[in-house]
Write an enzyme that holds these catalytic residues in place. Structure first.
Site, PDB file in Angstrom:
ATOM      1  N   GLU A 114     -11.116  53.465  34.790  1.00 57.09           N
ATOM      2  CA  GLU A 114     -11.477  52.572  33.689  1.00 57.09           C
ATOM      3  C   GLU A 114     -10.227  52.373  32.838  1.00 57.09           C
ATOM      4  OE1 GLU A 114     -14.850  51.959  30.205  1.00 57.09           O
ATOM      5  OE2 GLU A 114     -14.496  53.948  31.018  1.00 57.09           O
ATOM      6  N   HIS A 201     -19.912  48.272  31.921  1.00 52.21           N
ATOM      7  CA  HIS A 201     -20.854  48.390  30.795  1.00 52.21           C
ATOM      8  C   HIS A 201     -20.950  47.093  29.981  1.00 52.21           C
ATOM      9  CE1 HIS A 201     -17.214  49.395  28.556  1.00 52.21           C
ATOM     10  NE2 HIS A 201     -17.222  50.670  28.905  1.00 52.21           N
ATOM     11  N   ASN A 204     -20.686  46.148  25.957  1.00 50.37           N
ATOM     12  CA  ASN A 204     -19.833  47.111  25.274  1.00 50.37           C
ATOM     13  C   ASN A 204     -18.382  46.925  25.686  1.00 50.37           C
ATOM     14  OD1 ASN A 204     -22.654  48.886  25.727  1.00 50.37           O
ATOM     15  ND2 ASN A 204     -21.787  48.883  23.687  1.00 50.37           N
ATOM     16  N   ARG A 212     -20.635  28.515  21.134  1.00 46.95           N
ATOM     17  CA  ARG A 212     -19.582  27.550  21.452  1.00 46.95           C
ATOM     18  C   ARG A 212     -18.488  28.148  22.339  1.00 46.95           C
ATOM     19  NH1 ARG A 212     -20.930  25.804  16.208  1.00 46.95           N
ATOM     20  NH2 ARG A 212     -19.437  27.219  15.223  1.00 46.95           N
ATOM     21  N   HIS A 235     -26.010  52.421  23.234  1.00 47.27           N
ATOM     22  CA  HIS A 235     -25.095  51.341  23.611  1.00 47.27           C
ATOM     23  C   HIS A 235     -25.808  49.996  23.660  1.00 47.27           C
ATOM     24  CE1 HIS A 235     -22.516  54.668  24.922  1.00 47.27           C
ATOM     25  NE2 HIS A 235     -21.520  53.807  24.969  1.00 47.27           N
ATOM     26  N   ASP A 258     -22.007  56.407  31.811  1.00 43.85           N
ATOM     27  CA  ASP A 258     -20.782  56.461  31.005  1.00 43.85           C
ATOM     28  C   ASP A 258     -20.701  57.821  30.294  1.00 43.85           C
ATOM     29  OD1 ASP A 258     -18.359  55.515  29.994  1.00 43.85           O
ATOM     30  OD2 ASP A 258     -19.282  54.541  28.261  1.00 43.85           O
ATOM     31  N   ILE A 292     -18.016  54.094  19.371  1.00 41.97           N
ATOM     32  CA  ILE A 292     -18.796  54.827  20.363  1.00 41.97           C
ATOM     33  C   ILE A 292     -17.868  55.242  21.500  1.00 41.97           C
ATOM     34  CG2 ILE A 292     -20.671  54.679  22.035  1.00 41.97           C
ATOM     35  CD1 ILE A 292     -22.097  52.785  20.199  1.00 41.97           C
ATOM     36  N   ALA A 293     -17.957  56.504  21.886  1.00 39.17           N
ATOM     37  CA  ALA A 293     -17.018  57.070  22.870  1.00 39.17           C
ATOM     38  C   ALA A 293     -17.790  57.657  24.040  1.00 39.17           C
ATOM     39  CB  ALA A 293     -16.143  58.129  22.208  1.00 39.17           C
ATOM     40  N   GLY A 294     -18.172  56.810  24.981  1.00 41.65           N
ATOM     41  CA  GLY A 294     -18.954  57.317  26.092  1.00 41.65           C
ATOM     42  C   GLY A 294     -20.357  57.682  25.626  1.00 41.65           C
TER      43      GLY A 294
END
Length: 364
Positions: A114, A201, A204, A212, A235, A258, A292-294
């Site tokens: 990732e 994901h 996220n 538009r 998430h 995740d 957010i971290a995992g």
């Protein structure tokens, strides 16, 4: 011959009956209305997992990777990719070499990088110090030393050289995923045209949709890519999970965790890609900015949350096993409860709480 009874979730139907096994394989499914309330689903296939049980995939340590895989196996994940976060190339290379024996052994189904070829603007919990434009030479070297172990890489398609990198991944037999991206709708479709087949994901780490300028979310949903969905109710709101899953359909929607090393562990301080993470009440966030971290999700909970969000059990099981197995090219071996496939399965109670896990015909 082993016999397991319950409501068997096959592709397209829930069949009350018995699952007969012959060694490591499913031999037959025998209908029978008098089998009780247990629910039997295929073993989960997690395409996006950074660790669990206090152990991480992200540092390239083979011992920690083995323990992280074992933790998730205990929660029904019978097939898992080891996901790394954005890192220096030296770590990416050494992790590839060190994880290759685990892939050969079957502990891991492969490696997912990732990053680090991701957007600074949408880096989320990725360490910005390690982000850089795609390098064809780095990708080629990882593929070579991995000898089949590298299975997926996430790239932001708007970066210089990204479409060439996606093309190289595709020609090398590696899944190219689009994620952590600030791409426009058109740039997203250019990445898909170059060979990307997965959305990392969805929602996220992406530019939000706008009527538009639809951006990557709508670009990916409107394409042919498979769409990862983190079903932890953090998430994604359950309504958004259901909307995305129905929009993509079970043949394209994929449940992922995740998960990080804090999964299954107490609240406290953890680390991800060289950055401090604080975990409180199941939610993992970077200490310095609150991103957010995992997650602290396991696949059994993801399945249960998907059904609670209104998705049919058959669709949720496909999203948790059949579709990701097909993406990995493993549908002829695993990912569904079908005679002839490997006996990877999870036995759940009537409320979809995990009871037992089987891999290759053996109870865990």
């Amino acid at each position: 011959m082993t016999r397991i009874s319950g409501r068997i979730v096959t592709p397209g139907a829930v069949v009350p009956g018995h699952l007969d096994l012959d060694g490591e394989a499913i031999a037959a499914i025998v209908p029978d209305d008098a089998v009780g309330d247990d629910v039997i689903v295929p073993g989960f296939v997690d395409l996006h997992c950074h660790g669990g049980g206090g152990h991480t995939f992200t540092t390239g340590d083979a011992g920690a990777a083995r323990k992280a895989a074992a933790f998730h196996l205990g929660h029904g994940t019978t097939t898992v990719l080891a996901s790394l976060v954005s890192s220096p190339f030296e770590l990416m290379r050494s992790a590839t070499v060190d994880y290759r024996p685990l892939v050969a052994e079957g502990v891991l189904a492969g490696i997912h990088f990732e990053g680090p070829y991701l957007s600074h603007a949408r880096c989320g919990a990725q360490n910005p110090a390690f982000l850089r434009d795609p390098s064809l030479s780095e990708i080629a070297e990882l593929v070579e030393v991995g000898d089949g172990a590298v299975r997926m890489m996430t790239v932001a398609p708007e970066l210089p050289g990204a479409c060439e990198a996606i093309g190289l991944l595709r020609s090398s037999g590696v899944l190219a995923a689009i994620g952590h991206t600030d791409a426009t709708y058109d740039q997203t479709h250019a990445g898909v045209a170059a060979g990307a087949t997965v959305a990392t994901h969805l929602f996220n780490g992406m530019r939000p949709p706008h009527h538009r300028e639809p951006g990557p979310v709508v670009g990916l949903l409107s394409s042919t890519t498979a769409c990862e969905l983190i079903a932890d109710n953090i998430h994604l709101h359950p309504g958004m999970l259901a909307f995305a899953a129905r929009s993509a359909g079970p043949e394209r929607a994929v449940l992922v965790t995740d998960a990080m090393d804090a999964t299954g562990m107490p609240d406290g301080r953890y680390e991800l890609g060289g950055q401090e993470v604080l975990v409180a009440d199941r939610v993992a966030r970077l200490a310095h900015n609150g991103s957010i971290a995992g997650s602290t999700l396991t696949m059994d909970v993801a399945l249960r949350n998907a059904v609670a969000a209104g998705l049919p059990l058959v669709d949720a099981a496909a999203m948790a096993a059949t579709t990701p197995a097909r993406l990995l090219g493993l549908s002829g071996t695993l990912g569904a409860l079908v005679p002839g496939l490997r006996a990877d399965l999870v036995v759940l109670s009537a409320d979809l709480t995990l009871r037992r896990v089987m891999r290759s015909g053996a109870w865990i």
